[in-house]
Structures are given as structure tokens and as C-alpha cells.
Design a protein around this motif. Structure first.
Motif, mmCIF file in Angstrom:
data_model
loop_
_atom_site.group_PDB
_atom_site.id
_atom_site.type_symbol
_atom_site.label_atom_id
_atom_site.label_comp_id
_atom_site.label_asym_id
_atom_site.label_seq_id
_atom_site.Cartn_x
_atom_site.Cartn_y
_atom_site.Cartn_z
ATOM 1 N N TYR A 22 -26.493 1.849 85.633
ATOM 2 C CA TYR A 22 -26.628 2.061 84.188
ATOM 3 C C TYR A 22 -28.080 2.372 83.821
ATOM 4 O O TYR A 22 -28.350 3.280 83.020
ATOM 5 C CB TYR A 22 -26.130 0.817 83.459
ATOM 6 N N VAL A 23 -29.035 1.646 84.420
ATOM 7 C CA VAL A 23 -30.450 1.903 84.140
ATOM 8 C C VAL A 23 -30.818 3.327 84.529
ATOM 9 O O VAL A 23 -31.464 4.060 83.770
ATOM 10 C CB VAL A 23 -31.343 0.886 84.893
ATOM 11 N N LEU A 24 -30.399 3.753 85.721
ATOM 12 C CA LEU A 24 -30.710 5.101 86.189
ATOM 13 C C LEU A 24 -30.146 6.159 85.241
ATOM 14 O O LEU A 24 -30.844 7.083 84.813
ATOM 15 C CB LEU A 24 -30.151 5.297 87.595
ATOM 16 N N GLN A 25 -28.879 6.029 84.880
ATOM 17 C CA GLN A 25 -28.251 7.038 84.034
ATOM 18 C C GLN A 25 -28.820 7.035 82.627
ATOM 19 O O GLN A 25 -28.944 8.088 81.985
ATOM 20 C CB GLN A 25 -26.735 6.787 83.988
ATOM 21 N N ARG A 26 -29.190 5.845 82.127
ATOM 22 C CA ARG A 26 -29.730 5.790 80.781
ATOM 23 C C ARG A 26 -31.105 6.446 80.721
ATOM 24 O O ARG A 26 -31.428 7.159 79.761
ATOM 25 C CB ARG A 26 -29.823 4.342 80.297
ATOM 26 N N VAL A 27 -31.917 6.236 81.747
ATOM 27 C CA VAL A 27 -33.222 6.896 81.793
ATOM 28 C C VAL A 27 -33.047 8.410 81.845
ATOM 29 O O VAL A 27 -33.729 9.162 81.142
ATOM 30 C CB VAL A 27 -34.036 6.396 83.004
#
Length: 609
Positions: A211-216
Motif C-alpha cells: 500500500y505504501v509503494l502504490q500510494r507513493v
């Protein structure tokens, strides 16, 4: 996969705002969904609509016929006059539920320290929460909806719950919907993440790391104005990729996208610089706990604890509920006097405690936040930049409107952030954080971690949030059977030691247990606390002593190599991140070898007594 539950164009409004506007989503068999978002954005409201406890103002929620849905709310419906056994097992005879391995597993994992004959009204809040969770988990459900299930669970209990949920249903069946701020738990259990924000629900593939990767990536592509939040998440991603790469190896999309995003992001902390600054503020003597024991009445909580805490040390403290973590913190803070031994504090030590009771806010409940800040320092240095208290509070998610609110009217999360700010403004050089993650959402947890990354002092953390411990501390200690033990392998090693001690011993470490909740087992005779043989023959002892001497020589050599790498890193150009990364990789390899050597050294010293 079979469709179990769906929501079509659901909307929800409160008098002052719209929570959701035309949200459509579905839950299929095999889904394991984590719900994240800021406090107040509607996570619990969404779960309530899907579970049928809240009626949407528009749209509809449909459920496949015969689908059984179990819900854990943040408040329980337990009958206070009922016993624990009646609450969990109902009217079923003991031989019926005690013979069911699934029920025994739940009881051992959640209620091992609770008297089954006790009345619900006599239990603590944490015990009631675990009974409510156990009552739910012993049932048969097609969908489980859990709102903050890790509250009041220790690290061991959270690990048990994660494992239970992973093997509860066969692959491709059952569905899980969970709201939690525990990011390790999200990564361990969930395969999909729903972010609730701005009246919508945005799905992401994978757990928290994915989720962190995709949100960035989403923020970068959209070129949104939230630069502060984007930079914070990039820093979080850098730690995830460099500190725990296995977490981001699960997503199916390309990992090189993550590496490109963090190419210019330095490590989250510069340990050499922080240690240098901490030593300048503290000197070499900080706090020495020497052969300290603490007893209350006839019960000994801590036994012969020795811990020399150095400048710039960042340590996490692990242990089951009731193991003595708060007692150890009290010993260090000076609020508890040892029954034996002593605690020596350096002359320059200025200690502050962020506790669970909001004690720093008790005397200012009726004042406005703006009035409180006006009495504080006019500026504070963070990340080399001078910030006013109001600017620092803004980094912790406060708006201008919040500055006019009274302290007593703030939410739990806002009070926690204000409490942290006041501690930081007092400029201590030793800080103790006792369960600092309570009432904070994942965004605010990341913001708090960002502030702690550049804090130049000695940091001691007690938390059941495994992610936070691994993120802000550099080493961990565990309280096992009243003794303090360094665990080079971190939380994984601690859980391994707990498993080696056996379920009966684990239950005893939490203060009791009932016979039906644990498997039969021996009393551990013939082994020590770490599972090593109690006695050695003469030849075995000589061989162990020889290996121990060899290990100590190698540990000294590796320690010298680590010191030399630190020196080279300190002398290297700090803007050359590629060169620093090479040194970091070399350092990680040496520290890994050092940890293995120390682990073996501990095993041998335990064997030799």
C-alpha cells in the motif's frame, strides 16, 4: 471465487459532513482486507454498514444467502454477571468445548491468564476485550469483520492472532475485514488494503508495505499538492525496502519501481551523527541498572537485572502482559525503588516519559492548545531546521482550527500528539515511550516516527506495535522469567524463545491460566529457559568453553571491523549516498555476523551456567 457481500452506491451523512458518497465495493471468498485511513474518516462506519449495524442513507448492502458474518466492535456486548466460561462457550458442557481443538487453540491464545469462573464485571478492560474476541473466534463464520482486534494484546498474542487468521479458512474460502493501526499485522494477514479518505474507498493490492509503494506512486503520478505526506511516505518506503525487503517482495508489480522512487532518499537515521550528538548532550554515563531486583510482597517481578544504557541508545523492550515492562521503566525513571541492587544515573540525564495516562495533560485540560503553546519555547530544531511549536504541531496533523480547541476536548489521537510535542519541547536527553501508538492512525504513526528519527538522545520504547519497535529502535531486549535478556534477532527471536518455553510456561508468564486452555506438558525439567541442556559432561563442558573463547575472539575482531566502518562512514562525504550505501551494506553484513556470534555466545553461556 464466490461473491459473499457487496455494497452498491452506499452513502452516509452526519449533520456536519458527508462521510461517504456513492461507494461501491465487494467482498469475495478468499479476500483478506485491511482498512486504513485517518481517524474520523469513516473506517468503523464503513465496517458498520457492511456488517449491517449501520444503515446507509442511500444505496444498499447485499449478502449472499446463508453467509454467516461475525463482528468484533470496539465495544463488547458481554453480560457483566456471566462467567468467562458462559460468555465464550455458552451452555455447552465442558467436555464438549474442551474436546474441540479449534476452541482449545483460541482459549490458549487469548485467555490463558484469565480465570474461567470469574465474572465479566470483575475483569479489566483488556481481559474483557480478549474474552469478546475469543467468543467470536470460537464460532463458525464465513466473514469476520474485526475493528481493532489487536488492542490489549501483547506481541505474542498479536503473533498468535495473525497465525490463527491465516490458517482459519482453507485457501480461497472465508473472508476477513480488519481495521487496525498495527502495520505489521496488516502486512502479515492482509492481501488487499482499502484506504478510506475524502468520502471514498480506494483499493490497493497487498498489505501495508505494498500500500505504501502504490500510494507513493499514485501521488507522484498525479502530482498532488500533498508534498509533505508524499515525502514522509517515501521515507517510510525507503525503510521498508532497505530494512525489511521481504515485506515488499510480495506484490506482483515491478519492484524496480520502488527502487527508483527511493534512489535519492537517504537512510531514515544517521546513527553515527545521532550518537555523537547524544554523547555531547549526555556524556558517557547515562543510566546503569546493576543487579536490580523488584518485589511486591512475596512476588518477585524482576530478578538481578543489569543493563548499562548508553548515550544515543535506541532500545525496544519486549515481554508478555504482566512480565514487568512497566516495572522496568519505573526502575529506570526512578519512580520505583529496587528491592536489591541499584540504579545509577548520570549527572546530565534529563528524563521524560510519554505514558499511557496523559499525565502531562492533566493540569491543562481546561486551557486552549494555543495558550499551552504560548508558554513553550519559541523554537525547536528538527532535522536541522528551526520550527515553532505550532509548525511542529502541524507536522503532527493539527490544523489552525485545532489550536483554538481546549485540551480536554481533543480526541485521543490529538491528545497523544500534543503530549508528544510537549515532551519534545522540554528537550529531554533520555525519553521513555510507553505504548505511544495508542489512538494514532497509520499516517500519524509515520509522522511520529519521522520526528523520532532525528531526535538526538537515548530512546527506550515499550510497545506491542511490532512495526514501530523495528522502525524506531536499533535493538531489542526481552523480559523473560523476570530477567532482562538481549535478543539480537529482535521480535522473531523473542517469539522463538517464548515458543521454546512451551504454552504452559507462556501462560504462567502472563500470570496464570486454566487447565482447559493449554495443552498438557512437562514442567521443563532438564532444560533451562532457552531450551538448552541443563547439565554438561566434562568433555562437553571443555568443548563449550573452548568454543566460547574462540567466539569471544571473533566477536572482538568483528567489533573492531564495525568500528572502522563507522569511522569511514563518518569521514565520508555525507552527500554521496551511493558510497554511503556501500558502507551500509558492509556494516549490515558485519552486524549480521555479530548478531549470530552473540546469539551462539548466549547459548553457550546459558549451558555453562
Amino acid at each position: 471465487m464466490a461473491h459473499l457481500l457487496g455494497a452498491e452506491a452506499i452513502a452516509l451523512e452526519y449533520p456536519t459532513r458527508t462521510v461517504f458518497d456513492s461507494v461501491t465495493l465487494g467482498i469475495d471468498a478468499g479476500d483478506r482486507i485491511g482498512i486504513v485511513g485517518r481517524n474520523g474518516d469513516g473506517k468503523s462506519s464503513l465496517m458498520g454498514m457492511l456488517a449491517g449495524t449501520i444503515t446507509p442513507d442511500a444505496g444498499r448492502v447485499t449478502r449472499r444467502g446463508g453467509t454467516r458474518l461475525g463482528v468484533l466492535d470496539q465495544t463488547d456486548d458481554l453480560y457483566t454477571a456471566a462467567t468467562v466460561q458462559e460468555s465464550i462457550a455458552g451452555d455447552a458442557p465442558e467436555h464438549v468445548w474442551a474436546s474441540d481443538p479449534k476452541i482449545r487453540d483460541v482459549l490458549a491464545g487469548l485467555t490463558g491468564d484469565i480465570d474461567f469462573t470469574a465474572r465479566i464485571g470483575a475483569l479489566s478492560g483488556g481481559q474483557r476485550r480478549r474474552v469478546a474476541l475469543a467468543k467470536l473466534l470460537v464460532g463458525d463464520w464465513d466473514i469476520l469483520a474485526l475493528d481493532e482486534p489487536t488492542n490489549h494484546l501483547d506481541v505474542e498474542g498479536i503473533a498468535w492472532l495473525a497465525e490463527h487468521l491465516k490458517r482459519r479458512w482453507p485457501a480461497g474460502s472465508g473472508a476477513l475485514l480488519v481495521i487496525t493501526h498495527d502495520r505489521w499485522f496488516l502486512d502479515e494477514v492482509c492481501t488487499t488494503t482499502w484506504e478510506v479518505h475524502d468520502g471514498i474507498v480506494e483499493p490497493f493490492e497487498g498489505g501495508y508495505a505494498a500500500y505504501v509503494l502504490q500510494r507513493v506512486e499514485r501521488d507522484r503520478q498525479a502530482a498532488v499538492a500533498e508534498a509533505k505526506r508524499q515525502n514522509l511516505m517515501r521515507k517510510e518506503l525507503a525503510w521498508l525496502r532497505r530494512g525489511a525487503p521481504a515485506r515488499t517482495s510480495k506484490p506482483k508489480f515491478r519492484i524496480d519501481a520502488a527502487n527508483a522512487l527511493i534512489a535519492d532518499v537517504p537512510p531514515v537515521r544517521n546513527p553515527i551523527e545521532l550518537t555523537r550528538l547524544a554523547t555531547a548532550r549526555l556524556g558517557k554515563d547515562v543510566i546503569d541498572v546493576e543487579d536490580a531486583s523488584v518485589s511486591f510482597g512475596e512476588r518477585e517481578i524482576l530478578h538481578d537485572v543489569t543493563w548499562r544504557i548508553g548515550p544515543g541508545e535506541r532500545s525496544g523492550i519486549l515481554g508478555a502482559n504482566g512480565a514487568g515492562k512497566s516495572t522496568l521503566l519505573g526502575l529506570i525513571a526512578g519512580t520505583i525503588t529496587p528491592s536489591a541492587g541499584r540504579v545509577k544515573r548520570g549527572k546530565t540525564v534529563k528524563l521524560a516519559v510519554l505514558d499511557q495516562q496523559f499525565s502531562q495533560l492533566a493540569e491543562i485540560e481546561g486551557e486552549r492548545v494555543r495558550e499551552v503553546l504560548a508558554r513553550q519555547k519559541t523554537s525547536v530544531v528538527v532535522d536541522g531546521k528551526e520550527l515553532t511549536p505550532a509548525q511542529l504541531l502541524e507536522r503532527l496533523g493539527f490544523s489552525n482550527a485545532h489550536l483554538s480547541a481546549r485540551v480536554g476536548d481533543l480526541s485521543g489521537g490529538q491528545r497523544r500528539r500534543l503530549q508528544l510535542l510537549l515532551v519534545l519541547l522540554d528537550e529531554p536527553n533520555v525519553m521513555i515511550l510507553d505504548e505511544p501508538t495508542n489512538d494514532l492512525d497509520v499516517d500519524m504513526l509515520a509522522a511520529m516516527e519521522d520526528l523520532l528519527d532525528s531526535w538526538p538522545g537515548t530512546l527506550l520504547v515499550v510497545s506491542h506495535d511490532r512495526y514501530l519497535l523495528e522502525r524506531v529502535t536499533d535493538q531489542q531486549y526481552a523480559i523473560l522469567d523476570g530477567r532482562l535478556r538481549h535478543v539480537p534477532g529482535g521480535v522473531d527471536e523473542y517469539l522463538k524463545l517464548q515458543r521454546q518455553s512451551g504454552p504452559a510456561e507462556s501462560a504462567r508468564s502472563r500470570g496464570g491460566g486454566h487447565p482447559s486452555a493449554t495443552a498438557d506438558g512437562g514442567d521443563g525439567a532438564g532444560t533451562d529457559g532457552a531450551g538448552a541442556p541443563a547439565g554438561l559432561s566434562g568433555a562437553e563442558r571443555r568443548a563449550a568453553e573452548k568454543e566460547l573463547a574462540s567466539l569471544e575472539r571473533r566477536m572482538d575482531k568483528v567489533g573492531e571491523q564495525i568500528s572502522k566502518v563507522h569511522e569511514r562512514m563518518a569521514a565520508h562525504d555525507q552527500t554521496d549516498f551511493e558510497g554511503l550505501q556501500t558502507y551500509t551494506q558492509e556494516l549490515q553484513a558485519l552486524e549480521g555476523e555479530s548478531a549470530e556470534l552473540e546469539d551462539r555466545w548466549l547459548e553457550l553461556t546459558d549451558q555453562l551456567g
